[in-house]
Design a protein around this motif. Structure first.
Motif, PDB file in Angstrom:
ATOM      1  N   THR A   7       0.836  -1.194   0.000  1.00  0.00           N
ATOM      2  CA  THR A   7       0.000   0.000   0.000  1.00  0.00           C
ATOM      3  C   THR A   7       0.874   1.248   0.000  1.00  0.00           C
ATOM      4  OG1 THR A   7      -0.108   0.134   2.409  1.00  0.00           O
ATOM      5  CG2 THR A   7      -1.749  -1.265   1.307  1.00  0.00           C
ATOM      6  N   SER A  29     -11.870   8.115   0.897  1.00  0.00           N
ATOM      7  CA  SER A  29     -11.607   6.695   0.634  1.00  0.00           C
ATOM      8  C   SER A  29     -12.550   6.238  -0.463  1.00  0.00           C
ATOM      9  CB  SER A  29     -11.813   5.865   1.908  1.00  0.00           C
ATOM     10  OG  SER A  29     -13.159   5.974   2.344  1.00  0.00           O
ATOM     11  N   GLY A  30     -12.394   5.002  -0.860  1.00  0.00           N
ATOM     12  CA  GLY A  30     -13.265   4.461  -1.897  1.00  0.00           C
ATOM     13  C   GLY A  30     -12.589   3.368  -2.687  1.00  0.00           C
ATOM     14  N   GLU A  31     -13.397   2.657  -3.472  1.00  0.00           N
ATOM     15  CA  GLU A  31     -12.878   1.569  -4.285  1.00  0.00           C
ATOM     16  C   GLU A  31     -12.415   2.105  -5.641  1.00  0.00           C
ATOM     17  OE1 GLU A  31     -12.490  -1.553  -3.409  1.00  0.00           O
ATOM     18  OE2 GLU A  31     -13.313  -1.240  -1.403  1.00  0.00           O
ATOM     19  N   HIS A  32     -11.359   1.491  -6.151  1.00  0.00           N
ATOM     20  CA  HIS A  32     -10.896   1.815  -7.502  1.00  0.00           C
ATOM     21  C   HIS A  32     -10.201   0.581  -8.077  1.00  0.00           C
ATOM     22  CE1 HIS A  32      -8.095   3.320  -4.416  1.00  0.00           C
ATOM     23  NE2 HIS A  32      -7.180   2.707  -5.143  1.00  0.00           N
ATOM     24  N   SER A  33      -9.983   0.599  -9.380  1.00  0.00           N
ATOM     25  CA  SER A  33      -9.464  -0.589 -10.059  1.00  0.00           C
ATOM     26  C   SER A  33      -8.025  -0.877  -9.635  1.00  0.00           C
ATOM     27  CB  SER A  33      -9.522  -0.396 -11.577  1.00  0.00           C
ATOM     28  OG  SER A  33      -8.543   0.540 -11.991  1.00  0.00           O
ATOM     29  N   ASP A  37      -4.757   1.607  -8.567  1.00  0.00           N
ATOM     30  CA  ASP A  37      -4.025   1.444  -7.314  1.00  0.00           C
ATOM     31  C   ASP A  37      -2.522   1.348  -7.571  1.00  0.00           C
ATOM     32  OD1 ASP A  37      -4.085   1.032  -4.414  1.00  0.00           O
ATOM     33  OD2 ASP A  37      -3.342  -0.970  -4.894  1.00  0.00           O
ATOM     34  N   TYR A  66      -9.059  10.998  -2.364  1.00  0.00           N
ATOM     35  CA  TYR A  66     -10.012  10.152  -3.076  1.00  0.00           C
ATOM     36  C   TYR A  66     -11.281  10.965  -3.273  1.00  0.00           C
ATOM     37  CZ  TYR A  66      -6.784   6.444  -1.769  1.00  0.00           C
ATOM     38  OH  TYR A  66      -5.659   5.675  -1.604  1.00  0.00           O
ATOM     39  N   ARG A 133     -10.985   7.052 -11.123  1.00  0.00           N
ATOM     40  CA  ARG A 133     -11.122   5.877 -10.252  1.00  0.00           C
ATOM     41  C   ARG A 133     -11.276   4.589 -11.065  1.00  0.00           C
ATOM     42  NH1 ARG A 133     -12.622   5.923  -4.813  1.00  0.00           N
ATOM     43  NH2 ARG A 133     -12.787   7.979  -3.850  1.00  0.00           N
ATOM     44  N   THR A 134     -11.934   4.701 -12.199  1.00  0.00           N
ATOM     45  CA  THR A 134     -12.181   3.507 -13.021  1.00  0.00           C
ATOM     46  C   THR A 134     -11.202   3.421 -14.171  1.00  0.00           C
ATOM     47  OG1 THR A 134     -13.804   4.720 -14.328  1.00  0.00           O
ATOM     48  CG2 THR A 134     -14.632   3.468 -12.441  1.00  0.00           C
TER      49      THR A 134
END
Length: 280
Positions: A7, A29-33, A37, A66, A133-134
């Motif tokens: 990380t 924060s959040g999700e990403h591919s 990352d 983010y 993010r994507t």
């Protein structure tokens, strides 16, 4: 070696442990591919490497924000506070490669010196990356069973290639040797022909020089195995009456004390030749 799946926080801790004055600020924060990352990690890693090389003693701040639809990465250093140990030329390749990596995930990257205000504050260097993010295409996960099957197939193909090589190499080598041997046999065969008319003209007692005037350039390489008796002081030569594979007999000429002492017809095939030198 860089640990896999490291990380950004772990990267910062590792840089700080090596002596770099660095701190991390994370916002949101959040999700990403996975590609995003890795791109964020690479931007931070390359920027810290540049700061440690070109700005010794600088304080570095890494900010990762983010936001709703993108990730903003900003790395700022305060500039060198100690002289460089040696002059380190900057090729720009690291930043060029970093810019391309960010572009591949749909982002942009800027890298530039920070302006110094009239009071002397500021300075240093700033790297800023904006990444969707994507961004990029997610890498498909390969099932373990599929990977194992692929490995087995690769091993099987390699084994088959090795087996083919082991079998084919001697065959090819044997074919080449066979062609060369046949070519040499035919070369000698056609150059060791003593025509029957020339053989009939030879007379016992003729000198070697006289006989050699009518002899071909070469002698047979496959002289008959069942030779006629000959004296110890004789030197015998063998010639064929016609092209290779066309007759079943050969001529033998023997010399002693510089003269022809014997001339004979010798069988080479399964059919015994006649006295005239032709098969029955």
């Amino acid at each position: 070696m860089i640990p896999s799946h490291e990380t950004v926080g772990e990267l910062i801790d590792r840089a700080a442990a090596s002596g770099l004055a660095v701190r991390l600020v994370q916002e949101g924060s959040g999700e990403h591919s996975p590609m995003v990352d890795r791109a964020v990690h690479r931007v931070v890693q390359e920027s810290l490497t540049n700061a440690s090389k070109h700005a010794p003693g600088a304080e570095v701040t890494v900010t990762v924000s983010y936001l709703d639809d993108h990730v903003l990465v900003r790395i700022v250093d305060t500039g060198a506070t100690r002289p460089l140990p040696t002059a380190i030329p900057s090729t720009g390749r690291g930043l060029a490669g970093l810019t391309e990596r960010v572009r591949l995930v749909g982002g942009t990257l800027t890298a530039k010196p920070r302006a110094t205000d009239p009071r002397g504050d500021g300075g240093g260097f700033e790297v800023c990356a904006r990444i969707p993010r994507t961004g990029g295409r997610p890498e498909p996960e390969v099932p373990v069973e599929s990977a194992t099957a692929d490995e087995r197939a690769t091993v099987r193909r390699n084994a088959q290639r090795g087996l083919i090589t082991v079998i084919a190499a001697p065959v090819v080598l044997g074919a080449v040797v066979g062609v060369v041997a046949l070519g040499y046999y035919l070369l000698v065969g056609y150059n060791s022909i003593l025509r029957p008319s020339a053989y009939d003209q030879l007379r016992l007692g003729q000198s070697v020089a006289e006989v050699e005037e009518v002899l071909p350039a070469m002698q047979m390489v496959d002289a008959p195995s069942d030779k006629l008796p000959e004296a110890d002081d004789w030197s015998c030569r063998f010639y064929r009456p016609d092209a290779p594979f066309s007759t079943n007999y050969a001529y033998r000429l023997c010399f002693a004390d510089g003269v022809l002492v014997a001339k004979d017809i010798v069988q080479t095939g399964s059919v015994e030749p006649t006295e005239e030198g032709t098969p029955r």
